[in-house]
Scaffold this active site. Structure first.
Site, PDB file in Angstrom:
ATOM      1  N   ASN A  68      84.893   5.109  64.060  1.00 53.80           N
ATOM      2  CA  ASN A  68      84.802   4.106  63.283  1.00 53.80           C
ATOM      3  C   ASN A  68      86.139   3.553  62.888  1.00 53.80           C
ATOM      4  O   ASN A  68      87.171   3.951  62.249  1.00 53.80           O
ATOM      5  CB  ASN A  68      84.212   4.545  61.741  1.00 53.80           C
ATOM      6  N   LYS A 102      87.373   1.064  61.480  1.00 44.55           N
ATOM      7  CA  LYS A 102      87.679   0.248  60.225  1.00 44.55           C
ATOM      8  C   LYS A 102      88.343  -1.072  60.540  1.00 44.55           C
ATOM      9  O   LYS A 102      87.977  -1.863  61.494  1.00 44.55           O
ATOM     10  CB  LYS A 102      88.295   1.002  59.135  1.00 44.55           C
ATOM     11  N   HIS A 109      78.378   2.669  54.074  1.00 42.98           N
ATOM     12  CA  HIS A 109      79.783   3.219  54.372  1.00 42.98           C
ATOM     13  C   HIS A 109      80.420   3.517  52.946  1.00 42.98           C
ATOM     14  O   HIS A 109      80.237   2.528  52.171  1.00 42.98           O
ATOM     15  CB  HIS A 109      80.748   2.723  55.166  1.00 42.98           C
ATOM     16  N   GLU A 153      83.270   2.860  52.008  1.00 45.78           N
ATOM     17  CA  GLU A 153      84.208   2.069  51.517  1.00 45.78           C
ATOM     18  C   GLU A 153      83.463   0.663  51.386  1.00 45.78           C
ATOM     19  O   GLU A 153      83.924  -0.014  50.671  1.00 45.78           O
ATOM     20  CB  GLU A 153      85.221   1.730  52.646  1.00 45.78           C
ATOM     21  N   GLU A 172      79.026  11.796  54.361  1.00 44.96           N
ATOM     22  CA  GLU A 172      80.329  11.447  54.357  1.00 44.96           C
ATOM     23  C   GLU A 172      80.996  11.701  52.931  1.00 44.96           C
ATOM     24  O   GLU A 172      80.801  10.739  52.137  1.00 44.96           O
ATOM     25  CB  GLU A 172      80.811   9.909  54.763  1.00 44.96           C
ATOM     26  N   GLY A 202      89.492  10.134  54.584  1.00 45.19           N
ATOM     27  CA  GLY A 202      91.218   9.441  54.761  1.00 45.19           C
ATOM     28  C   GLY A 202      92.004  10.603  53.690  1.00 45.19           C
ATOM     29  O   GLY A 202      93.232  10.111  53.685  1.00 45.19           O
ATOM     30  N   SER A 252      87.916  13.288  57.269  1.00 50.28           N
ATOM     31  CA  SER A 252      89.069  13.863  57.882  1.00 50.28           C
ATOM     32  C   SER A 252      88.788  14.993  58.984  1.00 50.28           C
ATOM     33  O   SER A 252      89.079  16.103  58.928  1.00 50.28           O
ATOM     34  CB  SER A 252      89.463  14.581  56.572  1.00 50.28           C
TER      35      SER A 252
HETATM   36  P1  13P Z   1      88.320   9.686  58.198  1.00 52.17           P
HETATM   37  O1  13P Z   1      88.281  10.471  59.534  1.00 52.17           O
HETATM   38  O2  13P Z   1      89.758   8.791  58.456  1.00 52.17           O
HETATM   39  O3  13P Z   1      88.491  10.597  57.015  1.00 52.17           O
HETATM   40  O4  13P Z   1      87.608   8.534  57.849  1.00 52.17           O
HETATM   41  C1  13P Z   1      86.205   8.903  57.855  1.00 52.17           C
HETATM   42  C2  13P Z   1      85.106   7.900  57.861  1.00 52.17           C
HETATM   43  O5  13P Z   1      85.249   7.292  56.940  1.00 52.17           O
HETATM   44  C3  13P Z   1      84.457   7.660  58.842  1.00 52.17           C
HETATM   45  O6  13P Z   1      83.413   6.435  58.543  1.00 52.17           O
END
Ligand code: 13P
Length: 254
Positions: free
Chosen positions: A11, A13, A97, A99, A169, A175, A215
């Protein structure tokens, strides 16, 4: 044991220009080659979807969008519809997601409308669920995940499931460098599978791929993938660099 092919998704982003996405797509296929026992899913930003699709030649590589609107068309400035995603050849669409939920205020109802529309348009959702830190600390993880799942899957029947993927997640692991332990993730994954058995049936529950995100790094990938109910990964930060994503794709079965 049902056969659930590992689903390893990048992903990206809001990272990577078209040129950067193209270079990565070519390099990963060249370095890793065709895949038979796992799938790699690239989820670039909307602007790079068509270019990435055009370069996916090796077996086992598939394309996902990161979001969509539930309407087919209309006066919705800034939105992208499912027919548009189909037009550029998306195989999946990531929905709900954290976010989207917590930065952009998407509600369970919005996510449910998107999931229903994606299924209607035959683009399987990668439905994301997960609790915030305070919810975990209050012992509400199971309740939050169950609420998100029930809402998103309401009204769907067994024939709607298709290639639906569910991504667990935990918000506190995204992150932050703070991964859920393999055991913590496994516990939630098993409960998601139970929930799928209750909503659909046992066969479907055994078939649905439930992937972990938060992560994921080269040094924790093998332990996560060793858990019986972890069927893949949704990778953010570590999917941006070829070397780290390549190692994640080439996880070793313990
Ligand atoms: P990270 O791997 O940067 O923690 O992000 C996970 C994520 O949001 C994947 O959709």
């Amino acid at each position: 044991m049902s056969e659930r092919k590992p689903f390893i998704a990048a992903n990206w982003k809001m990272f990577k220009t078209v040129g950067e996405a193209v270079a990565f797509t070519e390099a990963i296929q060249k370095e890793v080659g065709p895949l038979v026992d796992r799938e790699v899913i690239l989820a670039p930003p909307f602007t790079a979807l068509a270019a990435v699709r055009g370069l996916m030649r090796a077996e086992g590589y598939r394309l996902a969008a990161q979001n969509c609107h539930w309407e087919e068309k209309g006066a919705f400035t800034g939105e992208v519809s499912l027919p548009m995603l189909r037009d550029v050849g998306c195989d999946f669409v990531i929905l709900g997601h954290s976010e989207r939920r917590h930065v952009f205020g998407e509600t369970d109802g919005d996510v449910a409308r998107k999931v229903a529309a994606a299924i209607r348009h035959r683009i399987p959702p990668v439905l994301c669920v997960g609790e915030k830190l305070e919810e975990r600390e209050d012992g509400r993880t199971a309740a939050v995940v169950e609420r998100q799942l029930s809402s998103a899957l309401a009204g769907l029947g067994p024939s709607d499931v298709g290639e639906l993927v569910i991504a667990y997640e935990p918000v506190w692991a995204i992150g932050t460098g703070r991964t859920a332990s393999p055991e913590q993730a496994q516990e939630v994954h098993a409960s998601i599978r139970e929930r799928c058995a209750a909503v659909f049936d046992k066969d479907i529950a055994n078939r649905v791929r439930i992937v972990y995100g938060g992560s994921v790094k080269p040094d924790n990938v093998d332990a996560l993938m060793a858990q019986p109910d972890i069927d893949g990964l949704l990778v953010g930060g570590a999917s941006l660099e070829l070397a780290s994503f390549r190692r994640i794709v080439q996880f070793v079965k313990l």
